[in-house]
Motif scaffolding. Structure first.
Motif, PDB file in Angstrom:
ATOM      1  N   GLU A  14      55.086   0.534 -40.770  1.00 13.38           N
ATOM      2  CA  GLU A  14      55.855   0.035 -39.636  1.00 13.38           C
ATOM      3  C   GLU A  14      55.335   0.552 -38.301  1.00 13.38           C
ATOM      4  O   GLU A  14      55.790   0.105 -37.253  1.00 13.38           O
ATOM      5  N   LEU A  55      58.571  -1.928 -30.097  1.00 12.57           N
ATOM      6  CA  LEU A  55      59.385  -1.550 -31.252  1.00 12.57           C
ATOM      7  C   LEU A  55      58.977  -0.189 -31.803  1.00 12.57           C
ATOM      8  O   LEU A  55      59.829   0.598 -32.243  1.00 12.57           O
ATOM      9  N   THR A  56      57.687   0.101 -31.780  1.00 12.83           N
ATOM     10  CA  THR A  56      57.230   1.419 -32.233  1.00 12.83           C
ATOM     11  C   THR A  56      57.744   2.514 -31.314  1.00 12.83           C
ATOM     12  O   THR A  56      58.235   3.553 -31.775  1.00 12.83           O
ATOM     13  N   ARG A  59      61.436   3.285 -31.823  1.00 15.18           N
ATOM     14  CA  ARG A  59      61.733   4.141 -32.984  1.00 15.18           C
ATOM     15  C   ARG A  59      61.599   5.615 -32.647  1.00 15.18           C
ATOM     16  O   ARG A  59      62.194   6.472 -33.312  1.00 15.18           O
ATOM     17  N   GLU A 109      66.456  -6.737 -30.789  1.00 15.18           N
ATOM     18  CA  GLU A 109      65.732  -6.281 -31.981  1.00 15.18           C
ATOM     19  C   GLU A 109      66.056  -4.814 -32.231  1.00 15.18           C
ATOM     20  O   GLU A 109      66.058  -3.996 -31.313  1.00 15.18           O
ATOM     21  N   ALA A 111      65.321  -1.074 -33.882  1.00 15.89           N
ATOM     22  CA  ALA A 111      64.256  -0.181 -34.336  1.00 15.89           C
ATOM     23  C   ALA A 111      64.762   1.243 -34.221  1.00 15.89           C
ATOM     24  O   ALA A 111      65.212   1.657 -33.153  1.00 15.89           O
TER      25      ALA A 111
END
Length: 371
Positions: A14, A55-56, A59, A109, A111
């Motif tokens: 991911e 998105l990374t 996280r 989204e 994450a």
């Protein structure tokens, strides 16, 4: 430049994002600040990779406290926590991505246990706790080097951090408009206050530029290339912007600075060198090196883009670093360099940022609105 950027895109499960460069693979990690400048030329070329990057980074943000580190490692553990520029870069990256792609879906989204928009609010609220009555961030602690300029102890009001913070508040207010108008109004008011304080407290009328940092009674009033975020994001009036950029042309472009003795090599990161030696550490203790006068191609590129925005000639800061390094046998964009000290790593992702000026030569990239 684009090849340099894309070569640093890596995927492991991911984890999907841009490593800073070839010497940043152990542990493999992606930085909030590096990746922001890295992805700018990709907004209309590879928006899918920019979305991955967002998105990374999302996280890596603590869903409970909003703490935001310097970088996110491949296993999503934090690398050097609580930086003063990382939160702003996250919010700004999200805004630029949505403004240039129209993909509002990324805001919802999830994450790392929170949505992207929630993460942006978390990090900005956490960062806002570091402000005083002026609305400006106070970079506290005698030995605080938790931002891009991590070889210099810059405390108090740091123009670079303040400019990013102001832009991020604006970005968040725009992203929330129509979703939570009360919150949007609150962030917009904070933005207006910070912008006014930057212009009131950090502008030096005699010198014609925004000072590097002001810490109580002490002011480091050298001209720092990273203060280009102020005109880049439209945080001052056109008169001051042009006056500041003209000073950079005169003092930071090495070809025109008759006081510096290193020759015509590119753009100095600061001039004159830091006057309080105890504020510098490691490589930046040496003149013409690292944050104390070395050329950082990504910042040279952003300075070039600011010149484009205000109708000035941008060719020298956009190309001189490349010509100089080609002559020395550096065939990929270098992280940083100095004519008298060792070079940084080759194939450095954010050093591809000059592609922004080639892809958006009209100088309107940062003026793009959401609607």
């Amino acid at each position: 430049l684009i090849n340099c950027i894309l070569s640093n895109y890596k995927q492991l499960g991911e984890f999907k994002g841009f490593l800073a460069g070839i010497v940043y693979q152990f542990p493999a990690r992606t930085y909030y600040r590096d990746s922001y400048w890295t992805v700018l030329p990709l907004m209309d070329l590879r928006p899918d990779l920019v979305r991955d990057q967002i998105l990374t980074l999302c996280r890596g943000i603590n869903a409970r406290t909003g703490e935001c580190p310097s970088a996110v490692k491949f296993n999503f553990r934090n690398y050097w926590g609580n930086h003063y520029d990382s939160p702003s870069f996250f919010a700004i990256m999200v805004y630029d991505y949505v403004a240039h792609t129209g993909d509002f879906s990324v805001l919802d989204e999830k994450a790392g246990g929170k949505t992207v928009l929630k993460a942006a609010r978390l990090v900005m609220d956490r960062l806002s706790a570091e402000t005083d009555e002026t609305g400006l961030l106070v970079k506290g602690g005698k030995y605080n080097r938790r931002d891009w300029c991590d070889n210099v102890f810059r405390s108090g009001y740091v123009t670079y951090d303040e400019g990013l913070y102001a832009r991020a508040l604006y970005a968040l207010s725009e992203l929330l408009r129509g979703r939570d108008d009360a919150a949007a109004d609150r962030y917009a008011a904070m933005f207006a206050k910070v912008k006014a304080s930057i212009n009131r407290l950090l502008w030096d009328e005699d010198k014609g530029w925004f000072v590097n940092y002001r810490d109580g009674e002490f002011t480091e009033d050298n001209l720092s290339v990273d203060t280009v975020v102020v005109p880049l994001f439209g945080l001052t009036d056109e008169g001051r912007a042009k006056r500041m950029l003209s000073a950079m042309e005169r003092l930071l472009e090495s070809r025109s600075n008759t006081e510096q003795q290193a020759g015509d090599f590119g753009v100095l990161s600061v001039w004159p060198f830091y006057k309080r030696l105890t504020d510098t550490v490691q490589k930046s203790t040496l003149p013409y090196y690292y944050h104390n006068g070395g050329d950082w191609p990504y910042l040279s590129a952003m300075y070039a883009y600011a010149k484009l925005m205000y109708g000035m000639d941008a060719e020298y800061p956009l190309t001189r670093w490349f010509e100089f390094n080609l002559a020395r046998g550096n065939y990929t964009p270098v992280e940083f360099f100095s004519p008298v000290h060792p070079d940084g790593s080759l194939l450095q992702a954010w050093s591809g940022a000059g592609a922004l000026a080639l892809r958006h030569p009209s100088g309107d990239f940062f003026r793009k609105k959401l609607n």
